[in-house]
Design a protein around this motif. Structure first.
Motif, mmCIF file in Angstrom:
data_model
loop_
_atom_site.group_PDB
_atom_site.id
_atom_site.type_symbol
_atom_site.label_atom_id
_atom_site.label_comp_id
_atom_site.label_asym_id
_atom_site.label_seq_id
_atom_site.Cartn_x
_atom_site.Cartn_y
_atom_site.Cartn_z
ATOM 1 N N ASP A 197 -8.589 13.177 -1.774
ATOM 2 C CA ASP A 197 -8.531 11.749 -1.466
ATOM 3 C C ASP A 197 -7.856 10.968 -2.585
ATOM 4 O O ASP A 197 -7.128 10.001 -2.343
ATOM 5 N N GLU A 198 -8.104 11.393 -3.822
ATOM 6 C CA GLU A 198 -7.530 10.689 -4.972
ATOM 7 C C GLU A 198 -6.067 11.048 -5.203
ATOM 8 O O GLU A 198 -5.285 10.210 -5.652
ATOM 9 N N GLU A 199 -5.735 12.304 -4.924
ATOM 10 C CA GLU A 199 -4.368 12.780 -5.145
ATOM 11 C C GLU A 199 -3.806 13.320 -3.834
ATOM 12 O O GLU A 199 -4.194 14.381 -3.367
ATOM 13 N N GLU A 200 -2.903 12.588 -3.240
ATOM 14 C CA GLU A 200 -2.308 13.033 -1.969
ATOM 15 C C GLU A 200 -1.523 14.320 -2.157
ATOM 16 O O GLU A 200 -1.487 15.181 -1.277
ATOM 17 N N PRO A 222 -1.147 17.903 -3.275
ATOM 18 C CA PRO A 222 -2.093 18.968 -3.622
ATOM 19 C C PRO A 222 -1.831 19.590 -4.989
ATOM 20 O O PRO A 222 -2.755 20.115 -5.617
ATOM 21 N N ALA A 223 -0.585 19.546 -5.455
ATOM 22 C CA ALA A 223 -0.287 20.065 -6.792
ATOM 23 C C ALA A 223 -1.021 19.237 -7.845
ATOM 24 O O ALA A 223 -1.683 19.774 -8.745
ATOM 25 N N ALA A 224 -0.930 17.924 -7.737
ATOM 26 C CA ALA A 224 -1.638 17.042 -8.673
ATOM 27 C C ALA A 224 -3.141 17.166 -8.485
ATOM 28 O O ALA A 224 -3.916 17.086 -9.454
ATOM 29 N N ALA A 225 -3.576 17.413 -7.251
ATOM 30 C CA ALA A 225 -5.010 17.549 -6.982
ATOM 31 C C ALA A 225 -5.587 18.767 -7.696
ATOM 32 O O ALA A 225 -6.731 18.737 -8.169
ATOM 33 N N MET A 226 -4.808 19.848 -7.793
ATOM 34 C CA MET A 226 -5.300 21.047 -8.475
ATOM 35 C C MET A 226 -5.504 20.789 -9.970
ATOM 36 O O MET A 226 -6.461 21.275 -10.577
ATOM 37 N N VAL A 227 -4.607 20.023 -10.555
ATOM 38 C CA VAL A 227 -4.754 19.682 -11.979
ATOM 39 C C VAL A 227 -6.011 18.844 -12.179
ATOM 40 O O VAL A 227 -6.789 19.069 -13.109
ATOM 41 N N LEU A 228 -6.226 17.887 -11.293
ATOM 42 C CA LEU A 228 -7.419 17.039 -11.378
ATOM 43 C C LEU A 228 -8.682 17.855 -11.145
ATOM 44 O O LEU A 228 -9.676 17.695 -11.865
ATOM 45 N N LEU A 229 -8.653 18.746 -10.154
ATOM 46 C CA LEU A 229 -9.831 19.547 -9.836
ATOM 47 C C LEU A 229 -10.229 20.443 -10.997
ATOM 48 O O LEU A 229 -11.411 20.510 -11.362
ATOM 49 N N THR A 230 -9.270 21.137 -11.585
ATOM 50 C CA THR A 230 -9.614 22.041 -12.686
ATOM 51 C C THR A 230 -10.128 21.266 -13.897
ATOM 52 O O THR A 230 -11.005 21.742 -14.625
ATOM 53 N N ARG A 231 -9.613 20.066 -14.096
ATOM 54 C CA ARG A 231 -10.113 19.239 -15.184
ATOM 55 C C ARG A 231 -11.586 18.857 -14.937
ATOM 56 O O ARG A 231 -12.413 18.903 -15.845
ATOM 57 N N ARG A 232 -11.889 18.527 -13.695
ATOM 58 C CA ARG A 232 -13.265 18.157 -13.370
ATOM 59 C C ARG A 232 -14.216 19.356 -13.431
ATOM 60 O O ARG A 232 -15.363 19.225 -13.856
ATOM 61 N N LEU A 233 -13.733 20.505 -13.002
ATOM 62 C CA LEU A 233 -14.562 21.704 -13.115
ATOM 63 C C LEU A 233 -14.864 22.008 -14.582
ATOM 64 O O LEU A 233 -15.985 22.382 -14.933
ATOM 65 N N ALA A 234 -13.863 21.845 -15.430
ATOM 66 C CA ALA A 234 -14.059 22.068 -16.864
ATOM 67 C C ALA A 234 -15.049 21.056 -17.442
ATOM 68 O O ALA A 234 -15.919 21.411 -18.246
#
Length: 208
Positions: A85-88, A90-102
């Protein structure tokens, strides 16, 4: 405080006791796995009597494990949807997701890894219900990633394989980050997944 003392002083809604037990089981199995977690430990962690545990979960530890797996599934689905929802893109979404998982791992002192893998590992081979619940979670995650990849322009065949790659890399990177107590593996995974997604999307565009 025991459940009996709590009831005498200020009775809690029934749902509160069940929720405490479910959360305790999920947290412990996320950290220790199914085999490493016992009903007595769950009872103590939840500040509930054994009678309360079996009242709400008559199926015992197996029922609690399935509850934990279902919770873990829903939580990661919510996390995936939030980053998409935040990053349309998906490439940018993966960077955001891994940052949040960390960030989540760091906040738990590197103890709270993937609730599905940790809970199911070692037990899925001999407990069909656990295997089925874990498999259902991975299928659902794959579907969410696949849908977003195809929406962004990745060809369906490539998106299907890439979605499997995304989930596998995330799982491996999260485990490596947990063991090494470093966000590096997840951050690297995010960057690499972004490049893979961009590459498959460019390939699809070139074929049009």
């Amino acid at each position: 405080m025991s459940d009996e003392k709590r009831s005498a002083d200020a009775p809690e809604p029934v749902v509160a006791t069940r929720e405490r037990i479910a959360r305790a089981a999920s947290r412990l199995m996320q950290r220790q796995g199914y085999d490493g977690t016992g009903i007595k430990q769950i009872s103590a962690e939840a500040d509930a009597t054994l009678g309360s545990v079996y009242h709400f979960f008559p199926g015992g530890k197996l029922e609690l494990a399935l509850e934990a797996l279902n919770r873990g599934n829903r939580e990661f689905v919510d996390e995936l949807r939030a980053v998409f929802d935040e990053e349309e893109d998906p490439a940018a979404a993966m960077v955001l997701l891994t940052r949040r998982l960390a960030d989540g791992l760091r906040a738990s002192d590197w103890m709270d890894g993937c609730p599905i893998t940790t809970t199911a590992l070692g037990a899925s081979g001999r407990v069909p219900q656990i295997q089925a619940a874990a498999s259902e979670a991975f299928v659902r995650w794959h579907a969410l990633v696949f849908d977003r990849l195809t929406e962004s322009g990745v060809a369906e065949d490539a998106a299907r394989a890439l979605a499997h790659t995304v989930i596998s890399i995330l799982e491996g990177a999260e485990l490596t980050a947990q063991v090494t107590r470093s966000s590096g593996p997840l951050e690297a995974a995010g960057r690499h997944l972004a490049r893979l997604i961009d590459g498959d999307r460019e390939a699809a565009t070139g074929q049009e």
